[in-house]
Design a protein around this motif. Structure first.
Motif, PDB file in Angstrom:
ATOM      1  N   THR A 108       0.950  -1.190  -0.186  1.00  0.00           N
ATOM      2  CA  THR A 108      -0.002   0.078   0.012  1.00  0.00           C
ATOM      3  C   THR A 108       0.702   1.300  -0.130  1.00  0.00           C
ATOM      4  O   THR A 108       1.759   1.386   0.909  1.00  0.00           O
ATOM      5  N   VAL A 109       0.837   2.122  -0.993  1.00  0.00           N
ATOM      6  CA  VAL A 109       1.690   2.936  -1.295  1.00  0.00           C
ATOM      7  C   VAL A 109       0.985   4.366  -1.249  1.00  0.00           C
ATOM      8  O   VAL A 109       0.110   4.608  -2.176  1.00  0.00           O
ATOM      9  N   GLY A 110       1.449   5.552  -0.746  1.00  0.00           N
ATOM     10  CA  GLY A 110       0.851   6.688  -0.802  1.00  0.00           C
ATOM     11  C   GLY A 110       1.584   7.529  -2.133  1.00  0.00           C
ATOM     12  O   GLY A 110       2.669   7.357  -2.485  1.00  0.00           O
ATOM     13  N   VAL A 111       0.688   8.355  -2.880  1.00  0.00           N
ATOM     14  CA  VAL A 111       1.110   8.630  -4.231  1.00  0.00           C
ATOM     15  C   VAL A 111       0.343  10.052  -4.093  1.00  0.00           C
ATOM     16  O   VAL A 111      -0.809  10.201  -3.940  1.00  0.00           O
ATOM     17  N   ALA A 118      -4.052   7.898 -11.424  1.00  0.00           N
ATOM     18  CA  ALA A 118      -3.323   6.608 -11.209  1.00  0.00           C
ATOM     19  C   ALA A 118      -3.945   5.403 -12.018  1.00  0.00           C
ATOM     20  O   ALA A 118      -3.312   4.747 -12.480  1.00  0.00           O
ATOM     21  N   ILE A 119      -5.140   5.432 -12.186  1.00  0.00           N
ATOM     22  CA  ILE A 119      -5.929   4.463 -12.938  1.00  0.00           C
ATOM     23  C   ILE A 119      -5.474   4.521 -14.491  1.00  0.00           C
ATOM     24  O   ILE A 119      -5.276   3.570 -14.931  1.00  0.00           O
ATOM     25  N   GLU A 120      -5.321   5.792 -14.888  1.00  0.00           N
ATOM     26  CA  GLU A 120      -5.089   6.090 -16.179  1.00  0.00           C
ATOM     27  C   GLU A 120      -3.624   5.456 -16.545  1.00  0.00           C
ATOM     28  O   GLU A 120      -3.573   4.731 -17.441  1.00  0.00           O
ATOM     29  N   ASN A 121      -2.825   5.713 -15.628  1.00  0.00           N
ATOM     30  CA  ASN A 121      -1.470   5.251 -15.810  1.00  0.00           C
ATOM     31  C   ASN A 121      -1.280   3.789 -15.630  1.00  0.00           C
ATOM     32  O   ASN A 121      -0.599   3.056 -16.683  1.00  0.00           O
ATOM     33  N   LYS A 250       5.804   5.586  -9.667  1.00  0.00           N
ATOM     34  CA  LYS A 250       5.613   6.605  -8.684  1.00  0.00           C
ATOM     35  C   LYS A 250       6.086   7.792  -9.004  1.00  0.00           C
ATOM     36  O   LYS A 250       5.363   8.785  -9.194  1.00  0.00           O
ATOM     37  N   PRO A 251       7.101   8.220  -9.338  1.00  0.00           N
ATOM     38  CA  PRO A 251       7.814   9.262  -9.598  1.00  0.00           C
ATOM     39  C   PRO A 251       7.317   9.924 -10.956  1.00  0.00           C
ATOM     40  O   PRO A 251       6.812  11.404 -11.147  1.00  0.00           O
ATOM     41  N   ASN A 255       4.970  13.656 -11.073  1.00  0.00           N
ATOM     42  CA  ASN A 255       5.434  14.471 -11.789  1.00  0.00           C
ATOM     43  C   ASN A 255       4.434  14.863 -12.948  1.00  0.00           C
ATOM     44  O   ASN A 255       4.771  15.810 -13.767  1.00  0.00           O
ATOM     45  N   GLN A 256       3.170  14.480 -13.057  1.00  0.00           N
ATOM     46  CA  GLN A 256       2.161  14.520 -14.057  1.00  0.00           C
ATOM     47  C   GLN A 256       1.666  16.009 -13.569  1.00  0.00           C
ATOM     48  O   GLN A 256       1.181  16.304 -12.366  1.00  0.00           O
ATOM     49  N   VAL A 257       1.266  16.775 -14.702  1.00  0.00           N
ATOM     50  CA  VAL A 257       0.583  18.160 -14.434  1.00  0.00           C
ATOM     51  C   VAL A 257      -0.561  18.099 -15.351  1.00  0.00           C
ATOM     52  O   VAL A 257      -0.429  18.044 -16.495  1.00  0.00           O
TER      53      VAL A 257
END
Length: 298
Positions: A108-111, A118-121, A250-251, A255-257
Protein backbone atom coordinates in the motif's frame (compact mmCIF):
# COMPACT_ATOMS: atom_id res chain seq x y z
CA UNK A 1 -21.12 14.48 12.44
CA UNK A 2 -18.66 16.33 10.21
CA UNK A 3 -19.61 17.86 6.90
CA UNK A 4 -18.60 15.84 3.86
CA UNK A 5 -15.65 17.28 1.99
CA UNK A 6 -16.69 15.40 -1.14
CA UNK A 7 -20.06 16.26 -2.68
CA UNK A 8 -19.75 13.95 -5.67
CA UNK A 9 -22.55 11.37 -5.29
CA UNK A 10 -21.03 9.18 -8.00
CA UNK A 11 -18.00 8.73 -5.71
CA UNK A 12 -19.63 8.94 -2.27
CA UNK A 13 -21.95 6.02 -3.13
CA UNK A 14 -19.09 3.67 -4.02
CA UNK A 15 -17.25 1.08 -1.94
CA UNK A 16 -13.66 2.24 -1.25
CA UNK A 17 -10.72 0.22 0.14
CA UNK A 18 -9.16 1.49 3.37
CA UNK A 19 -6.78 -1.22 4.56
CA UNK A 20 -5.23 -4.63 3.87
CA UNK A 21 -6.67 -7.14 6.38
CA UNK A 22 -3.52 -9.27 6.47
CA UNK A 23 -1.51 -6.29 7.73
CA UNK A 24 -3.92 -5.27 10.48
CA UNK A 25 -3.71 -6.49 14.08
CA UNK A 26 -7.10 -7.97 14.95
CA UNK A 27 -8.91 -5.88 17.53
CA UNK A 28 -6.59 -2.88 17.14
CA UNK A 29 -8.24 0.35 16.04
CA UNK A 30 -6.83 1.78 12.82
CA UNK A 31 -7.07 5.35 11.57
CA UNK A 32 -7.14 6.49 7.96
CA UNK A 33 -8.52 9.19 5.66
CA UNK A 34 -11.04 8.68 2.87
CA UNK A 35 -12.32 11.54 0.71
CA UNK A 36 -10.90 14.00 3.27
CA UNK A 37 -12.87 12.32 6.08
CA UNK A 38 -10.95 10.93 9.07
CA UNK A 39 -12.11 7.39 9.79
CA UNK A 40 -11.46 4.70 12.35
CA UNK A 41 -11.92 0.99 11.80
CA UNK A 42 -11.38 -2.31 13.51
CA UNK A 43 -11.19 -5.87 12.17
CA UNK A 44 -12.17 -8.80 14.37
CA UNK A 45 -10.56 -12.23 14.37
CA UNK A 46 -13.39 -13.40 12.09
CA UNK A 47 -12.48 -10.78 9.49
CA UNK A 48 -15.60 -8.73 10.24
CA UNK A 49 -14.90 -4.99 9.98
CA UNK A 50 -16.47 -2.05 11.79
CA UNK A 51 -15.88 1.45 10.38
CA UNK A 52 -16.88 4.79 11.82
CA UNK A 53 -16.10 8.49 11.45
CA UNK A 54 -13.30 9.71 13.69
CA UNK A 55 -14.49 10.71 17.16
CA UNK A 56 -12.28 11.16 20.20
CA UNK A 57 -14.85 9.55 22.49
CA UNK A 58 -15.12 6.34 20.44
CA UNK A 59 -12.02 4.27 21.04
CA UNK A 60 -13.21 0.76 20.15
CA UNK A 61 -15.66 -0.86 17.77
CA UNK A 62 -17.86 -2.11 20.64
CA UNK A 63 -18.43 1.52 21.68
CA UNK A 64 -19.84 2.44 18.27
CA UNK A 65 -23.63 2.33 17.98
CA UNK A 66 -25.17 0.89 14.82
CA UNK A 67 -26.31 4.40 13.88
CA UNK A 68 -22.72 5.68 13.94
CA UNK A 69 -21.28 2.90 11.82
CA UNK A 70 -20.45 3.32 8.16
CA UNK A 71 -21.14 0.55 5.65
CA UNK A 72 -18.32 -2.00 5.84
CA UNK A 73 -17.32 -5.22 4.18
CA UNK A 74 -14.25 -7.42 3.77
CA UNK A 75 -13.37 -8.46 0.22
CA UNK A 76 -10.24 -9.53 -1.68
CA UNK A 77 -8.16 -9.13 1.47
CA UNK A 78 -9.19 -5.53 2.18
CA UNK A 79 -11.63 -3.57 4.31
CA UNK A 80 -14.05 -1.54 2.17
CA UNK A 81 -16.37 1.24 3.28
CA UNK A 82 -18.54 4.01 1.88
CA UNK A 83 -19.54 7.51 2.89
CA UNK A 84 -22.82 7.18 0.98
CA UNK A 85 -25.22 4.44 -0.06
CA UNK A 86 -23.10 1.78 -1.79
CA UNK A 87 -24.46 -1.00 -4.03
CA UNK A 88 -25.25 -4.36 -2.40
CA UNK A 89 -22.28 -6.07 -4.03
CA UNK A 90 -18.71 -5.21 -4.96
CA UNK A 91 -17.44 -6.00 -8.44
CA UNK A 92 -16.51 -9.66 -8.89
CA UNK A 93 -13.00 -11.12 -9.13
CA UNK A 94 -13.85 -14.85 -9.16
CA UNK A 95 -10.21 -15.90 -9.63
CA UNK A 96 -9.48 -14.74 -6.07
CA UNK A 97 -11.42 -17.76 -4.71
CA UNK A 98 -9.42 -20.35 -6.66
CA UNK A 99 -7.60 -22.51 -4.09
CA UNK A 100 -4.20 -22.69 -5.82
CA UNK A 101 -3.71 -18.94 -6.14
CA UNK A 102 -1.34 -16.85 -4.06
CA UNK A 103 -3.42 -13.90 -2.84
CA UNK A 104 -1.65 -10.97 -1.20
CA UNK A 105 -1.42 -7.22 -0.84
CA UNK A 106 1.85 -6.47 -2.65
CA UNK A 107 2.00 -3.06 -0.96
CA UNK A 108 0.00 0.00 0.00
CA UNK A 109 1.73 3.13 -1.26
CA UNK A 110 0.90 6.80 -0.84
CA UNK A 111 1.07 8.76 -4.08
CA UNK A 112 0.67 12.49 -4.68
CA UNK A 113 -1.73 12.19 -7.60
CA UNK A 114 -5.47 11.90 -8.14
CA UNK A 115 -7.09 8.48 -8.26
CA UNK A 116 -8.16 8.84 -11.92
CA UNK A 117 -4.62 9.83 -12.97
CA UNK A 118 -3.29 6.71 -11.24
CA UNK A 119 -5.85 4.43 -12.90
CA UNK A 120 -5.12 5.89 -16.33
CA UNK A 121 -1.41 5.20 -15.83
CA UNK A 122 -2.24 1.59 -14.95
CA UNK A 123 -4.03 1.25 -18.32
CA UNK A 124 -1.08 2.56 -20.33
CA UNK A 125 1.11 -0.01 -22.09
CA UNK A 126 3.12 2.53 -24.05
CA UNK A 127 5.38 3.39 -21.12
CA UNK A 128 6.53 -0.20 -20.48
CA UNK A 129 9.84 -0.11 -22.45
CA UNK A 130 10.83 3.32 -21.11
CA UNK A 131 9.77 3.17 -17.45
CA UNK A 132 10.00 -0.59 -16.79
CA UNK A 133 13.03 -1.25 -18.98
CA UNK A 134 14.15 -4.90 -19.19
CA UNK A 135 11.23 -6.00 -17.02
CA UNK A 136 7.86 -5.19 -18.64
CA UNK A 137 9.37 -3.86 -21.86
CA UNK A 138 12.52 -3.19 -23.83
CA UNK A 139 13.58 -1.45 -26.99
CA UNK A 140 13.12 -2.04 -29.89
CA UNK A 141 9.79 -3.67 -28.86
CA UNK A 142 7.99 -0.36 -28.33
CA UNK A 143 4.89 -0.67 -30.49
CA UNK A 144 1.49 -0.88 -28.81
CA UNK A 145 -0.34 -3.27 -31.13
CA UNK A 146 -3.97 -2.73 -32.06
CA UNK A 147 -6.35 -3.82 -29.30
CA UNK A 148 -10.09 -3.70 -28.58
CA UNK A 149 -11.93 -1.62 -25.99
CA UNK A 150 -15.52 -2.22 -24.90
CA UNK A 151 -17.59 -0.05 -22.57
CA UNK A 152 -20.31 -2.31 -21.19
CA UNK A 153 -23.46 -0.61 -19.97
CA UNK A 154 -24.83 -3.92 -18.65
CA UNK A 155 -21.74 -4.71 -16.54
CA UNK A 156 -20.91 -1.03 -15.95
CA UNK A 157 -17.23 -1.46 -16.74
CA UNK A 158 -14.54 -0.96 -19.34
CA UNK A 159 -12.84 -3.99 -20.88
CA UNK A 160 -9.71 -3.84 -23.06
CA UNK A 161 -8.84 -7.12 -24.81
CA UNK A 162 -6.33 -8.45 -27.36
CA UNK A 163 -3.57 -6.48 -25.62
CA UNK A 164 -0.17 -8.02 -26.30
CA UNK A 165 3.27 -6.75 -25.39
CA UNK A 166 6.76 -8.23 -25.40
CA UNK A 167 8.12 -8.43 -21.86
CA UNK A 168 11.63 -9.56 -20.84
CA UNK A 169 10.39 -10.63 -17.38
CA UNK A 170 6.63 -10.55 -16.96
CA UNK A 171 6.61 -11.93 -13.39
CA UNK A 172 8.70 -13.69 -10.78
CA UNK A 173 7.70 -17.02 -12.33
CA UNK A 174 8.99 -16.06 -15.81
CA UNK A 175 12.01 -17.87 -17.20
CA UNK A 176 12.60 -15.51 -20.14
CA UNK A 177 11.14 -12.93 -22.49
CA UNK A 178 7.72 -13.55 -24.07
CA UNK A 179 4.79 -11.89 -25.79
CA UNK A 180 2.37 -11.43 -22.91
CA UNK A 181 -1.41 -11.22 -23.26
CA UNK A 182 -3.17 -8.56 -21.21
CA UNK A 183 -6.82 -7.93 -20.41
CA UNK A 184 -7.71 -4.74 -18.57
CA UNK A 185 -10.93 -4.25 -16.59
CA UNK A 186 -12.12 -1.02 -15.01
CA UNK A 187 -15.18 -2.05 -12.95
CA UNK A 188 -15.01 0.98 -10.61
CA UNK A 189 -13.91 4.57 -11.26
CA UNK A 190 -10.94 4.20 -8.90
CA UNK A 191 -10.12 0.49 -9.32
CA UNK A 192 -8.67 -1.54 -12.16
CA UNK A 193 -8.03 -5.25 -12.61
CA UNK A 194 -5.35 -6.62 -14.94
CA UNK A 195 -5.25 -10.18 -16.24
CA UNK A 196 -2.01 -11.34 -17.84
CA UNK A 197 -0.58 -14.56 -19.25
CA UNK A 198 0.63 -16.94 -16.57
CA UNK A 199 4.08 -18.42 -17.27
CA UNK A 200 3.03 -21.39 -15.11
CA UNK A 201 -0.22 -22.35 -16.87
CA UNK A 202 -0.94 -21.20 -20.44
CA UNK A 203 -4.68 -21.79 -19.95
CA UNK A 204 -4.99 -19.37 -17.04
CA UNK A 205 -4.19 -15.75 -16.22
CA UNK A 206 -2.50 -14.02 -13.30
CA UNK A 207 -4.48 -11.20 -11.70
CA UNK A 208 -3.01 -7.88 -10.58
CA UNK A 209 -5.35 -5.18 -9.34
CA UNK A 210 -4.96 -1.64 -8.07
CA UNK A 211 -7.55 -0.30 -5.66
CA UNK A 212 -7.17 3.43 -5.12
CA UNK A 213 -8.17 4.94 -1.80
CA UNK A 214 -8.73 8.66 -2.48
CA UNK A 215 -7.34 10.55 0.51
CA UNK A 216 -8.24 13.81 -1.18
CA UNK A 217 -8.51 15.04 -4.75
CA UNK A 218 -4.75 14.89 -5.34
CA UNK A 219 -3.52 12.13 -3.01
CA UNK A 220 -4.22 8.40 -2.94
CA UNK A 221 -3.21 5.27 -1.08
CA UNK A 222 -2.73 2.65 -3.79
CA UNK A 223 -3.54 -0.87 -2.59
CA UNK A 224 -2.01 -3.49 -4.90
CA UNK A 225 -3.65 -6.92 -4.96
CA UNK A 226 -1.87 -9.90 -6.48
CA UNK A 227 -3.65 -13.20 -7.20
CA UNK A 228 -1.04 -15.26 -9.02
CA UNK A 229 -0.10 -18.81 -9.93
CA UNK A 230 3.36 -19.26 -8.45
CA UNK A 231 4.24 -22.16 -6.17
CA UNK A 232 8.00 -21.57 -6.20
CA UNK A 233 8.66 -18.04 -4.98
CA UNK A 234 8.17 -16.74 -1.44
CA UNK A 235 5.61 -14.02 -0.79
CA UNK A 236 8.37 -11.48 -0.22
CA UNK A 237 9.86 -12.16 -3.66
CA UNK A 238 6.49 -11.83 -5.39
CA UNK A 239 5.77 -8.62 -3.49
CA UNK A 240 9.20 -7.17 -4.20
CA UNK A 241 8.72 -7.63 -7.95
CA UNK A 242 5.46 -5.65 -7.92
CA UNK A 243 6.89 -3.04 -5.56
CA UNK A 244 9.76 -2.50 -8.00
CA UNK A 245 7.28 -1.91 -10.83
CA UNK A 246 5.20 0.54 -8.80
CA UNK A 247 8.33 2.26 -7.51
CA UNK A 248 9.23 3.03 -11.11
CA UNK A 249 5.73 4.39 -11.80
CA UNK A 250 5.50 6.55 -8.66
CA UNK A 251 7.82 9.44 -9.70
CA UNK A 252 6.23 9.52 -13.16
CA UNK A 253 2.78 9.80 -11.61
CA UNK A 254 3.83 12.46 -9.12
CA UNK A 255 5.36 14.62 -11.85
CA UNK A 256 2.22 14.69 -13.97
CA UNK A 257 0.62 18.11 -14.39
CA UNK A 258 -2.17 18.71 -13.59
CA UNK A 259 -2.59 16.25 -10.73
CA UNK A 260 -6.26 15.80 -11.54
CA UNK A 261 -7.34 14.08 -14.74
CA UNK A 262 -8.71 16.44 -17.43
CA UNK A 263 -11.88 15.01 -18.97
CA UNK A 264 -12.11 17.50 -21.85
CA UNK A 265 -10.94 15.57 -24.94
CA UNK A 266 -9.11 18.70 -26.12
CA UNK A 267 -7.09 19.10 -22.93
CA UNK A 268 -4.43 16.50 -23.79
CA UNK A 269 -3.59 15.00 -27.19
CA UNK A 270 -4.22 11.24 -27.31
CA UNK A 271 -2.63 8.76 -29.72
CA UNK A 272 -3.92 5.45 -31.10
CA UNK A 273 -2.41 3.52 -28.19
CA UNK A 274 -4.51 5.53 -25.73
CA UNK A 275 -7.87 3.97 -26.66
CA UNK A 276 -8.47 2.59 -23.18
CA UNK A 277 -7.62 5.94 -21.57
CA UNK A 278 -9.97 7.76 -23.94
CA UNK A 279 -12.76 5.31 -23.07
CA UNK A 280 -12.01 5.72 -19.34
CA UNK A 281 -12.24 9.51 -19.49
CA UNK A 282 -15.48 9.35 -21.45
CA UNK A 283 -16.89 6.80 -18.98
CA UNK A 284 -16.08 9.07 -16.01
CA UNK A 285 -17.75 12.00 -17.78
CA UNK A 286 -20.88 9.96 -18.47
CA UNK A 287 -21.03 8.96 -14.80
CA UNK A 288 -20.80 12.61 -13.79
CA UNK A 289 -17.61 12.08 -11.75
CA UNK A 290 -16.15 15.39 -10.55
CA UNK A 291 -13.83 14.29 -7.70
CA UNK A 292 -10.21 13.96 -8.76
CA UNK A 293 -10.86 15.18 -12.28
CA UNK A 294 -11.12 18.43 -14.20
CA UNK A 295 -14.60 18.17 -15.76
CA UNK A 296 -15.06 19.02 -19.41
CA UNK A 297 -16.43 22.50 -20.05
CA UNK A 298 -20.18 22.60 -20.60
Amino acid sequence: MSLLRCSDRAILDLWHPIGAIGEIVHGAVQETVLLEERLKFEVGSDGHAVVWRFRHDLFRADQVSPADRLPARSAYGYVWTSLGSPPPELFAIPEYAEPDRRNMNAATVGVHVSAPRAIENFLDMGHFPYVHTDILGAEPHTEVKEYDVEVSVERDEILATRCRFYQPKASTASSGGADVEYIYRVPHPYCSVLYKSSPVDESRLDVIAVFMQPVDQEHVRAHMLMSVLDSNNEDKIIKRFQQTIFGQDKPILENQVPKRLPLDPRAETPIRADKSAIAYRRWLSQKGVTYGVIPAAA
